[in-house]
Design an enzyme around this catalytic site. Structure first.
Site, PDB file in Angstrom:
ATOM      1  CB  VAL A  28      -0.965  -0.003   1.203  1.00  0.00           C
ATOM      2  CG1 VAL A  28      -1.733   1.315   1.276  1.00  0.00           C
ATOM      3  CG2 VAL A  28      -1.947  -1.164   1.105  1.00  0.00           C
ATOM      4  CB  CYS A  29       3.769   2.234   2.082  1.00  0.00           C
ATOM      5  SG  CYS A  29       3.004   2.074   3.701  1.00  0.00           S
ATOM      6  CB  THR A  30       5.051   0.544  -2.919  1.00  0.00           C
ATOM      7  OG1 THR A  30       5.888  -0.105  -1.956  1.00  0.00           O
ATOM      8  CG2 THR A  30       5.829   0.731  -4.214  1.00  0.00           C
ATOM      9  CD  GLU A  62      -0.464   5.343   1.406  1.00  0.00           C
ATOM     10  OE1 GLU A  62      -1.571   5.514   1.919  1.00  0.00           O
ATOM     11  OE2 GLU A  62       0.581   5.125   2.078  1.00  0.00           O
ATOM     12  CG  LEU A  63       6.044   6.630  -0.530  1.00  0.00           C
ATOM     13  CD1 LEU A  63       6.990   5.553  -0.034  1.00  0.00           C
ATOM     14  CD2 LEU A  63       6.543   7.992  -0.106  1.00  0.00           C
TER      15      LEU A  63
END
Length: 221
Positions: free
Chosen positions: A45-47, A49-50
């Site tokens: 998920v964080c990948t 977002e960034l």
């Protein structure tokens, strides 16, 4: 430490980032800033977002907003992760990512996960939750949102709030539910009717406490 609330001064800190060592208040001086945190590098998920922030960097820049990420790993790990983010975004990652392996900054900003005490990394340290802080040029926290690990952040919403905050600071207005730039705004209750007539010609009084006006940045206002 005192709980951070809207209106609190964002804690200053010094840290290593993928763009070198920074002191946060110096780095963000005279600019709006978005600080957004992540529990770990190489998480799905964080990948995404960034990568989304990288793709939309021009939208933050035109609003005078500096963006900085934080993840609970060191910058050597971040440098490897950036390669995946760049590949997914199909553009460069122009904003820095803070290294916070000891959770020092996460502790300052009360970002540690208290929902599940078993939610720890391989070293037994609590994971950092996925927070967003919007901080104004005076280092005041104007927005704080915590997201669950399963749900990616909505950067349209974050940009919408920044637009609302910046417009309100300049024109003494607030914004109604589901507002988007160009929609009608609410005249701030501190603006008396005579002043409202001068500032917002043709405004509409729905209730004495609810007065609607055109977006003051729209043509013809």
């Amino acid at each position: 430490m005192p709980q951070l609330r809207l209106g609190s001064v964002a804690p200053d800190f010094e840290a290593q980032t993928t763009h070198g060592r920074i002191r946060f208040h110096e780095w963000s001086r005279n600019a709006w800033a978005v600080l957004f945190s992540h529990p770990d590098d190489f998480t799905p998920v964080c990948t995404t977002e960034l990568a989304e922030v990288a793709r939309r960097s021009a939208e933050f820049e035109k609003r005078g907003v500096k963006v900085i990420g934080l993840s609970a790993n060191d910058i050597t790990s971040h440098a490897r992760w950036v390669k995946d983010i760049r590949a997914l975004a199909k553009t460069e990652v122009t904003f820095p990512i803070i290294g916070d392996p000891e959770r020092k900054i996460a502790t300052q900003y009360d970002m540690l996960d208290a929902l599940d005490p078993s939610n720890v990394d391989a070293n037994g340290l609590p994971l950092t939750v996925r927070d967003v802080f919007v901080i104004d040029p005076n280092h005041i926290i104007r927005l704080k949102i915590s997201y669950p690990a399963s749900t990616g952040r909505d950067f349209d919403e974050i940009l919408r709030v920044i637009d609302s905050l910046q417009l309100g600071d300049e024109h003494r207005i607030t914004t109604p539910a589901n507002w988007r730039p160009g929609d009608r705004v609410i005249i701030h209750p501190s603006v008396h009717d005579e002043e409202a007539k001068a500032r917002f010609p043709d405004y509409e009084t729905v209730f004495p406490y609810l007065r609607l006006a055109k977006d003051p940045t729209s043509e013809g206002c």
